[in-house]
Design an enzyme around this catalytic site. Sequence first.
Site, PDB file in Angstrom:
ATOM      1  N   CYS A 136     -20.275  85.261  28.948  1.00  0.00           N
ATOM      2  CA  CYS A 136     -20.209  84.992  27.507  1.00  0.00           C
ATOM      3  C   CYS A 136     -21.233  85.838  26.759  1.00  0.00           C
ATOM      4  O   CYS A 136     -22.424  85.512  26.740  1.00  0.00           O
ATOM      5  CB  CYS A 136     -20.436  83.499  27.251  1.00  0.00           C
ATOM      6  SG  CYS A 136     -20.449  83.083  25.504  1.00  0.00           S
ATOM      7  N   CYS A 139     -22.999  84.028  23.873  1.00  0.00           N
ATOM      8  CA  CYS A 139     -24.017  83.050  24.298  1.00  0.00           C
ATOM      9  C   CYS A 139     -25.283  83.763  24.795  1.00  0.00           C
ATOM     10  O   CYS A 139     -26.392  83.321  24.520  1.00  0.00           O
ATOM     11  CB  CYS A 139     -23.508  82.178  25.445  1.00  0.00           C
ATOM     12  SG  CYS A 139     -21.830  81.602  25.262  1.00  0.00           S
ATOM     13  N   ASP A 140     -25.124  84.836  25.565  1.00  0.00           N
ATOM     14  CA  ASP A 140     -26.256  85.403  26.295  1.00  0.00           C
ATOM     15  C   ASP A 140     -26.703  86.784  25.815  1.00  0.00           C
ATOM     16  O   ASP A 140     -27.718  87.302  26.288  1.00  0.00           O
ATOM     17  CB  ASP A 140     -25.904  85.510  27.799  1.00  0.00           C
ATOM     18  CG  ASP A 140     -25.596  84.151  28.401  1.00  0.00           C
ATOM     19  OD1 ASP A 140     -26.170  83.156  27.912  1.00  0.00           O
ATOM     20  OD2 ASP A 140     -24.793  84.079  29.339  1.00  0.00           O
TER      21      ASP A 140
END
Length: 304
Positions: A136, A139-140
Site C-alpha cells: 500500500c 499507507c507506507d
Amino acid sequence: MEDQLLDVLIIGSGPAGLSAAIYAKRANLSVLVAEKEYMGTGQIAESDCVDNYLGMPGMNGFDLGEAFRAHAQKLGVEFYEGMADSFSKQPDCWKVHFQEGKELCSKTIIYCAGAAHRHLGIAGEEEYIGKGVSYCAVCDGAFYRGKQTAVIGGGDTALGDALYLSDLCEKVYIIHRREQFRGSAKTVAQLRETENVEMITSAVPKRITGEQTVTALELKDGRTIPVSGAFVAVGMEPLTSPLQGVVDLDDSGYVVADETGVTSTPGFFAAGDVRTKALRQVVTAVSDGANAATSAAAYLMQEK
Ligand code: NAP
C-alpha cells in the site's frame, strides 16, 4: 440487534457492503454489517485519489469511504466487528460463526468481503514485509521520502502507486513483466513524462534482498535494482475461503454471481469485488450492493 434473527447480514463494509446496507435499511429490513475491523472503508481507503467516481473528481479514497459510512450510519445501520469464518444453512436461517466465537443468525447473507493483495511469492518478500516490502503506497509511502523505491506490477494500482511515490521518493522504478501495461494509457503517458520515474519492462522479480531492511530487488535477467522499498501491486485475490462448499466459486475463487448478486445458493448473495465480473471499481461495487440488497428483499418477500 446482534442477538436477534436478522433479515440481512452483510459481510464486509466496503462500498458494496455499505451500499447494500443502505438499500436494505430503506427497504425496512433488519440489517447488520459485519466487518473484520474498522480501518477505513475497505480497499478504497488505500487510494490516494479516486478520480472516476461520478460527481466526485479527485476524491481521496479514505474520505470517500468515510462519506459512505456516514451515510449508512445516518440511516441507523449498525456494525459488528468480527471475522466470519463459517456459514451453515439451518431450516429457517443462516448461522454465521465468527473467529471470536460469536454466532449470528440471519435469513439472508450478502457477502461483500472483497479481495486481498496478491503476493509475488519470491524469496525475501514475506521476510521483509513491514521492513521495506509494502502492499500500500498511500499507507507506507511517507516512510520512503527521498529514497529509491520500486513498484512491481503493470495495472492501475501499480501505475497510481508509482505516480504517488514519485512525489515523495528520489527515484521510482516500475517493474513490469510485459512490454504493454494493463493499466490506463493516460497514467502511463503521465509517468513517462515524470523525470524521476524509470520503467523497466519485460522484467520479472526474482528476490528481494536486504539486511535489517530492504536494500535491493534482483531481477531474473540478473540485474539488481538498489531500492529501500518494494511496493507490490500485482492484483488481488478474492477473500472467499469460508465459502468452500457454501456457494459456487470460479477457478480463481470468485463467487459466481451476476449483477443481481444471486448465487448458486438461495438466500446467499454476493456483491462487489468478490463476485465474477469484468470491472472491479467503486462504482460497480456500489451498484452491486444496491442490486444484491434488492434481490435479498425480493427473496424475503417470496419466502414469507
Ligand atoms: P490488475 O489490473 O489485475 O493488474 C495486476 C498487474 O500485476 C498486471 O499488470 C499483472 O501483469 C501483474 N502481475 C500479476 N501477477 C504478477 C506476478 N506474479 N509477477 C509480476 N507481475 C504480476 O490489478 P490492479 O492494478 O490491482 O487493479 C485491479 C482492478 O482495480 C482493475 O480493474 C483496475 O482497473 C482497478 N483499479 C482502478 C483504479 C482507478 O481507476 N483509480 C486504481 C486501482 C485499481 P500482466 O499485465 O502481465 O497480467
